[in-house]
Design a protein around this motif. Structure first.
Motif, PDB file in Angstrom:
ATOM      1  N   LYS A  69       0.848  -1.205   0.000  1.00 24.60           N
ATOM      2  CA  LYS A  69       0.000   0.000   0.000  1.00 24.60           C
ATOM      3  C   LYS A  69       0.885   1.257   0.000  1.00 24.60           C
ATOM      4  CE  LYS A  69      -3.074   2.195   3.445  1.00 24.60           C
ATOM      5  NZ  LYS A  69      -4.106   2.892   2.720  1.00 24.60           N
ATOM      6  N   ASP A  70       1.895   1.292   0.917  1.00 24.44           N
ATOM      7  CA  ASP A  70       2.792   2.453   1.007  1.00 24.44           C
ATOM      8  C   ASP A  70       3.552   2.652  -0.311  1.00 24.44           C
ATOM      9  OD1 ASP A  70       1.963   2.796   3.568  1.00 24.44           O
ATOM     10  OD2 ASP A  70       3.805   2.056   4.515  1.00 24.44           O
ATOM     11  N   GLU A  71       4.062   1.534  -0.856  1.00 25.42           N
ATOM     12  CA  GLU A  71       4.813   1.627  -2.123  1.00 25.42           C
ATOM     13  C   GLU A  71       3.941   2.164  -3.240  1.00 25.42           C
ATOM     14  OE1 GLU A  71       6.548  -2.087  -3.311  1.00 25.42           O
ATOM     15  OE2 GLU A  71       8.047  -2.002  -1.715  1.00 25.42           O
ATOM     16  N   MET A  72       2.707   1.647  -3.312  1.00 29.48           N
ATOM     17  CA  MET A  72       1.812   2.059  -4.398  1.00 29.48           C
ATOM     18  C   MET A  72       1.407   3.525  -4.249  1.00 29.48           C
ATOM     19  SD  MET A  72      -1.113  -0.383  -5.884  1.00 29.48           S
ATOM     20  CE  MET A  72      -0.240  -1.825  -6.414  1.00 29.48           C
ATOM     21  N   GLU A  73       1.140   3.933  -2.990  1.00 33.12           N
ATOM     22  CA  GLU A  73       0.755   5.334  -2.760  1.00 33.12           C
ATOM     23  C   GLU A  73       1.904   6.278  -3.117  1.00 33.12           C
ATOM     24  OE1 GLU A  73      -2.772   4.535   0.516  1.00 33.12           O
ATOM     25  OE2 GLU A  73      -0.865   5.341   1.218  1.00 33.12           O
ATOM     26  N   LYS A  74       3.137   5.836  -2.822  1.00 36.98           N
ATOM     27  CA  LYS A  74       4.305   6.660  -3.186  1.00 36.98           C
ATOM     28  C   LYS A  74       4.396   6.792  -4.705  1.00 36.98           C
ATOM     29  CE  LYS A  74       7.322   5.886   0.622  1.00 36.98           C
ATOM     30  NZ  LYS A  74       8.064   4.727   1.109  1.00 36.98           N
ATOM     31  N   SER A  75       4.172   5.679  -5.407  1.00 38.94           N
ATOM     32  CA  SER A  75       4.284   5.737  -6.881  1.00 38.94           C
ATOM     33  C   SER A  75       3.178   6.597  -7.482  1.00 38.94           C
ATOM     34  CB  SER A  75       4.287   4.327  -7.484  1.00 38.94           C
ATOM     35  OG  SER A  75       2.986   3.811  -7.561  1.00 38.94           O
ATOM     36  N   TRP A  76       1.998   6.647  -6.852  1.00 38.05           N
ATOM     37  CA  TRP A  76       0.913   7.503  -7.360  1.00 38.05           C
ATOM     38  C   TRP A  76       1.229   8.980  -7.166  1.00 38.05           C
ATOM     39  CZ3 TRP A  76      -3.339   4.263  -4.487  1.00 38.05           C
ATOM     40  CH2 TRP A  76      -3.620   3.115  -5.255  1.00 38.05           C
ATOM     41  N   SER A  77       1.944   9.286  -6.054  1.00 40.79           N
ATOM     42  CA  SER A  77       2.203  10.701  -5.750  1.00 40.79           C
ATOM     43  C   SER A  77       3.372  11.261  -6.567  1.00 40.79           C
ATOM     44  CB  SER A  77       2.446  10.887  -4.247  1.00 40.79           C
ATOM     45  OG  SER A  77       3.632  10.234  -3.876  1.00 40.79           O
ATOM     46  N   ASN A  78       4.066  10.387  -7.308  1.00 44.05           N
ATOM     47  CA  ASN A  78       5.204  10.852  -8.119  1.00 44.05           C
ATOM     48  C   ASN A  78       4.765  11.281  -9.526  1.00 44.05           C
ATOM     49  OD1 ASN A  78       7.122  10.523  -6.146  1.00 44.05           O
ATOM     50  ND2 ASN A  78       7.529   8.398  -6.702  1.00 44.05           N
TER      51      ASN A  78
END
Ligand SMILES: C=C(O[C@@H]1C=C(C(=O)O)C=C[C@H]1O)C(=O)O
Length: 100
Positions: free
Chosen positions: A91-100
């Motif tokens: 979840k954290d990894e995916m949210e980081k990739s969305w915010s980039n």
């Protein structure tokens, strides 16, 4: 040889331990898929209602098979903790990739 019987017991124990590890690996492959599904759908990593149902079912199964139900539940909780930790990581990894 006097240790023949112990050796046979240990062979059986090793076979069962092998099966347990292989089954756990299969289970974690599935929960890993669930990690990505939940992250994509923005679902919470843990589902306490589902966990309560699983604990109830496994406690009953343990009782009917002569296994200590408290042990069965502790084991389940440990496995679920590992799975939900992976859910949080993805979840954290995916949210980081969305915010980039
Ligand atoms: C796999 C899931 O996610 C979590 C992990 C569970 C498990 O490892 O069995 C059960 C419930 C959830 O807390 C799910 O919701 O089914």
């Amino acid at each position: 040889m006097p240790n023949d019987r112990l050796q046979r017991y240990r062979k059986s124990i090793d076979n069962i331990d092998t099966a347990l590890i292989c089954l756990l690996a299969e289970r974690f492959k599935i929960t890993s898929d669930v990690s990505y599904y939940k992250a994509e759908k923005q679902l919470p990593p843990a589902d306490l209602a589902r966990e309560a149902e699983q604990a109830k079912r496994l406690r009953q199964l343990a009782e009917s098979t002569g296994l200590n139900p408290d042990f069965a539940e502790r084991f389940l909780r440990m496995v679920i903790e590992e799975a939900t930790q992976h859910h949080r990581l993805i979840k954290d990894e995916m949210e980081k990739s969305w915010s980039n």
